[in-house]
Scaffold this motif. Structure first.
Motif, PDB file in Angstrom:
ATOM      1  N   LEU A  71       0.866  -1.219  -0.114  1.00 56.83           N
ATOM      2  CA  LEU A  71       0.185   0.100   0.129  1.00 56.83           C
ATOM      3  C   LEU A  71       0.878   1.288   0.000  1.00 56.83           C
ATOM      4  O   LEU A  71       2.000   1.389   0.731  1.00 56.83           O
ATOM      5  N   SER A  72       0.605   2.036  -1.019  1.00 60.64           N
ATOM      6  CA  SER A  72       1.400   3.591  -0.858  1.00 60.64           C
ATOM      7  C   SER A  72       0.450   4.589  -1.208  1.00 60.64           C
ATOM      8  O   SER A  72      -0.406   4.555  -1.914  1.00 60.64           O
ATOM      9  N   LEU A  73       0.451   5.472  -0.157  1.00 64.37           N
ATOM     10  CA  LEU A  73      -0.561   6.702  -0.252  1.00 64.37           C
ATOM     11  C   LEU A  73       0.593   7.991  -0.171  1.00 64.37           C
ATOM     12  O   LEU A  73       1.410   7.968   0.588  1.00 64.37           O
ATOM     13  N   THR A  74      -0.041   9.119  -0.615  1.00 63.92           N
ATOM     14  CA  THR A  74       0.720  10.453  -0.397  1.00 63.92           C
ATOM     15  C   THR A  74      -0.551  11.384  -0.020  1.00 63.92           C
ATOM     16  O   THR A  74      -1.446  11.367  -0.414  1.00 63.92           O
ATOM     17  N   PHE A  75       0.239  12.017   1.224  1.00 63.92           N
ATOM     18  CA  PHE A  75      -0.841  13.036   1.675  1.00 63.92           C
ATOM     19  C   PHE A  75      -0.054  14.537   1.650  1.00 63.92           C
ATOM     20  O   PHE A  75       1.341  14.504   1.992  1.00 63.92           O
ATOM     21  N   GLU A  76      -0.692  15.402   1.205  1.00 66.14           N
ATOM     22  CA  GLU A  76      -0.166  16.915   1.246  1.00 66.14           C
ATOM     23  C   GLU A  76      -0.837  17.694   2.301  1.00 66.14           C
ATOM     24  O   GLU A  76      -2.039  17.875   2.151  1.00 66.14           O
ATOM     25  N   LEU A  77      -0.072  17.787   3.562  1.00 62.90           N
ATOM     26  CA  LEU A  77      -0.652  18.334   4.876  1.00 62.90           C
ATOM     27  C   LEU A  77      -0.507  20.031   4.681  1.00 62.90           C
ATOM     28  O   LEU A  77       0.672  20.556   4.286  1.00 62.90           O
ATOM     29  N   ASN A  78      -1.616  20.646   5.052  1.00 61.98           N
ATOM     30  CA  ASN A  78      -1.600  21.960   4.675  1.00 61.98           C
ATOM     31  C   ASN A  78      -1.181  22.681   6.259  1.00 61.98           C
ATOM     32  O   ASN A  78      -1.794  22.297   7.294  1.00 61.98           O
ATOM     33  N   PRO A  79      -0.057  23.341   6.105  1.00 64.94           N
ATOM     34  CA  PRO A  79       0.491  24.155   7.120  1.00 64.94           C
ATOM     35  C   PRO A  79      -0.403  25.231   7.949  1.00 64.94           C
ATOM     36  O   PRO A  79      -0.374  25.412   8.873  1.00 64.94           O
ATOM     37  N   PHE A  80      -1.385  25.542   7.215  1.00 61.38           N
ATOM     38  CA  PHE A  80      -2.285  26.714   7.487  1.00 61.38           C
ATOM     39  C   PHE A  80      -3.468  25.980   8.495  1.00 61.38           C
ATOM     40  O   PHE A  80      -3.904  26.785   8.975  1.00 61.38           O
ATOM     41  N   ASN A  81      -3.723  24.910   8.358  1.00 64.92           N
ATOM     42  CA  ASN A  81      -4.662  24.053   9.072  1.00 64.92           C
ATOM     43  C   ASN A  81      -4.178  23.940  10.460  1.00 64.92           C
ATOM     44  O   ASN A  81      -4.827  23.822  11.233  1.00 64.92           O
ATOM     45  N   ALA A  82      -2.906  23.171  10.407  1.00 64.53           N
ATOM     46  CA  ALA A  82      -2.369  22.944  11.538  1.00 64.53           C
ATOM     47  C   ALA A  82      -0.778  22.696  11.518  1.00 64.53           C
ATOM     48  O   ALA A  82      -0.273  22.374  10.379  1.00 64.53           O
ATOM     49  N   SER A  83      -0.309  22.725  12.486  1.00 63.50           N
ATOM     50  CA  SER A  83       1.303  22.491  12.517  1.00 63.50           C
ATOM     51  C   SER A  83       1.819  21.197  12.862  1.00 63.50           C
ATOM     52  O   SER A  83       2.716  20.469  12.651  1.00 63.50           O
ATOM     53  N   LYS A  84       0.772  20.241  13.374  1.00 62.60           N
ATOM     54  CA  LYS A  84       1.045  18.642  13.647  1.00 62.60           C
ATOM     55  C   LYS A  84      -0.109  18.057  13.291  1.00 62.60           C
ATOM     56  O   LYS A  84      -1.351  18.235  13.256  1.00 62.60           O
ATOM     57  N   TYR A  85       0.159  16.941  12.755  1.00 65.99           N
ATOM     58  CA  TYR A  85      -0.788  15.698  12.138  1.00 65.99           C
ATOM     59  C   TYR A  85      -0.320  14.606  12.801  1.00 65.99           C
ATOM     60  O   TYR A  85       0.759  14.322  13.105  1.00 65.99           O
ATOM     61  N   MET A  86      -1.486  13.890  12.876  1.00 68.23           N
ATOM     62  CA  MET A  86      -1.407  12.571  13.247  1.00 68.23           C
ATOM     63  C   MET A  86      -1.929  11.527  11.950  1.00 68.23           C
ATOM     64  O   MET A  86      -3.044  11.646  11.726  1.00 68.23           O
ATOM     65  N   ILE A  87      -0.983  10.434  11.721  1.00 62.93           N
ATOM     66  CA  ILE A  87      -1.485   9.516  10.719  1.00 62.93           C
ATOM     67  C   ILE A  87      -1.589   8.282  11.442  1.00 62.93           C
ATOM     68  O   ILE A  87      -0.716   7.767  12.045  1.00 62.93           O
ATOM     69  N   THR A  88      -2.901   7.570  11.654  1.00 60.85           N
ATOM     70  CA  THR A  88      -3.085   6.169  12.071  1.00 60.85           C
ATOM     71  C   THR A  88      -3.368   5.226  11.093  1.00 60.85           C
ATOM     72  O   THR A  88      -4.406   5.439  10.365  1.00 60.85           O
ATOM     73  N   VAL A  89      -2.693   4.052  11.259  1.00 61.11           N
ATOM     74  CA  VAL A  89      -2.844   2.736  10.371  1.00 61.11           C
ATOM     75  C   VAL A  89      -3.428   1.834  11.123  1.00 61.11           C
ATOM     76  O   VAL A  89      -2.598   1.606  12.141  1.00 61.11           O
ATOM     77  N   GLU A  90      -4.587   1.277  11.039  1.00 57.50           N
ATOM     78  CA  GLU A  90      -5.026   0.065  11.738  1.00 57.50           C
ATOM     79  C   GLU A  90      -5.209  -0.989  10.831  1.00 57.50           C
ATOM     80  O   GLU A  90      -5.828  -1.067   9.766  1.00 57.50           O
ATOM     81  N   ASP A  91      -4.374  -2.001  11.130  1.00 55.21           N
ATOM     82  CA  ASP A  91      -4.067  -3.132  10.310  1.00 55.21           C
ATOM     83  C   ASP A  91      -3.957  -4.540  11.111  1.00 55.21           C
ATOM     84  O   ASP A  91      -3.010  -4.556  11.921  1.00 55.21           O
ATOM     85  N   GLU A  92      -5.078  -5.386  10.756  1.00 53.28           N
ATOM     86  CA  GLU A  92      -5.255  -6.522  11.471  1.00 53.28           C
ATOM     87  C   GLU A  92      -5.040  -6.434  12.943  1.00 53.28           C
ATOM     88  O   GLU A  92      -4.387  -7.152  13.858  1.00 53.28           O
ATOM     89  N   GLY A  93      -5.719  -5.610  13.564  1.00 55.68           N
ATOM     90  CA  GLY A  93      -5.759  -5.415  15.123  1.00 55.68           C
ATOM     91  C   GLY A  93      -4.484  -4.619  15.748  1.00 55.68           C
ATOM     92  O   GLY A  93      -4.414  -4.264  16.775  1.00 55.68           O
ATOM     93  N   ASN A  94      -3.586  -4.248  14.612  1.00 57.24           N
ATOM     94  CA  ASN A  94      -2.486  -3.363  15.019  1.00 57.24           C
ATOM     95  C   ASN A  94      -2.693  -1.945  14.682  1.00 57.24           C
ATOM     96  O   ASN A  94      -3.084  -1.635  13.660  1.00 57.24           O
ATOM     97  N   VAL A  95      -2.318  -1.092  15.707  1.00 59.97           N
ATOM     98  CA  VAL A  95      -2.470   0.388  15.397  1.00 59.97           C
ATOM     99  C   VAL A  95      -1.299   0.937  15.357  1.00 59.97           C
ATOM    100  O   VAL A  95      -0.496   1.030  16.393  1.00 59.97           O
ATOM    101  N   PHE A  96      -0.918   1.696  14.371  1.00 62.15           N
ATOM    102  CA  PHE A  96       0.465   2.550  14.034  1.00 62.15           C
ATOM    103  C   PHE A  96       0.138   4.110  14.201  1.00 62.15           C
ATOM    104  O   PHE A  96      -0.712   4.255  13.102  1.00 62.15           O
ATOM    105  N   ASN A  97       0.535   4.792  15.004  1.00 60.00           N
ATOM    106  CA  ASN A  97       0.372   6.464  14.998  1.00 60.00           C
ATOM    107  C   ASN A  97       1.646   7.028  14.635  1.00 60.00           C
ATOM    108  O   ASN A  97       2.900   6.557  15.221  1.00 60.00           O
TER     109      ASN A  97
END
Length: 198
Positions: A166-192
């Motif tokens: 799986l490959s995804l690209t995100f363009e995060l807007n610095p005007f909305n927030a200075s910090k973001y959290m990307i959360t991935v939930e895969d087969e019961g495992n959660v990665f932040n």
């Protein structure tokens, strides 16, 4: 002249390929000898990994972090542990491997040489405010979300892997927030992953 040009191009291609391959290599753990109560193993390409021993009941008994080591040999003396099942866990930025350790009633140690579980973690490449997320070895779909620390959700979708990747690209807007959290939930495992924009 054509042969020289072909040789130069082939050499350049091989060097680039070798460079990409060496960057992607993660740690390798090999179980060595076991003498009564002592467990010996070697870890290769051990850049920023943590080693832990857990009891089956869930309690962490020991942990240590290793940074920027090409290869090392470790020995753990487990004579103080009671009869039961334990786990040796090795974790890097890219994966987690768990090995099962058994201690019998004679206080003898045995370990399974292959991991009982191996979890591939998402890998991120950040350039400015553009984040590329890659995940290998997926068997099913994963839920991916992007949010800020004020609770705003910018992305939340279930994605299927293409050939296990799986490959995804995100363009995060610095005007909305200075910090973001990307959360991935895969087969019961959660990665932040926390992304801080400059």
């Amino acid at each position: 002249m054509k042969n020289v040009l072909k040789s130069v191009l082939l050499t350049g291609f091989l060097l680039i390929s070798a460079s990409f391959m060496s960057k992607d290599k993660d740690f390798s753990l090999s179980i060595g000898s076991i003498s009564a109560t002592t467990l010996n193993f070697e870890v290769s390409n051990a850049k920023n990994i943590s080693l832990s021993i857990y009891s089956e009941k869930g309690g962490e008994l020991f942990s240590e972090n290793l940074e920027n080591t090409e290869s090392f040999v470790k020995s753990y003396d487990l004579k103080s542990l009671e009869m039961g099942t334990y786990f040796l866990v090795a974790e890097s930025d890219q994966k987690v491997e768990k090995y099962k350790i058994n201690i019998n009633y004679k206080n003898e140690v045995s370990i399974e040489k292959k991991p009982v579980s191996q979890i591939k973690k998402p890998v991120y490449k950040i350039t400015g405010n553009v984040v590329n997320m890659m995940m290998e070895g997926m068997r099913n779909s994963a839920v991916i979300s992007v949010s800020d620390f004020a609770g705003n959700v910018y992305y939340n979708e279930t994605k299927n892997a293409d050939g296990g990747n799986l490959s995804l690209t995100f363009e995060l807007n610095p005007f909305n927030a200075s910090k973001y959290m990307i959360t991935v939930e895969d087969e019961g495992n959660v990665f932040n992953k926390i992304i801080t924009l400059n």
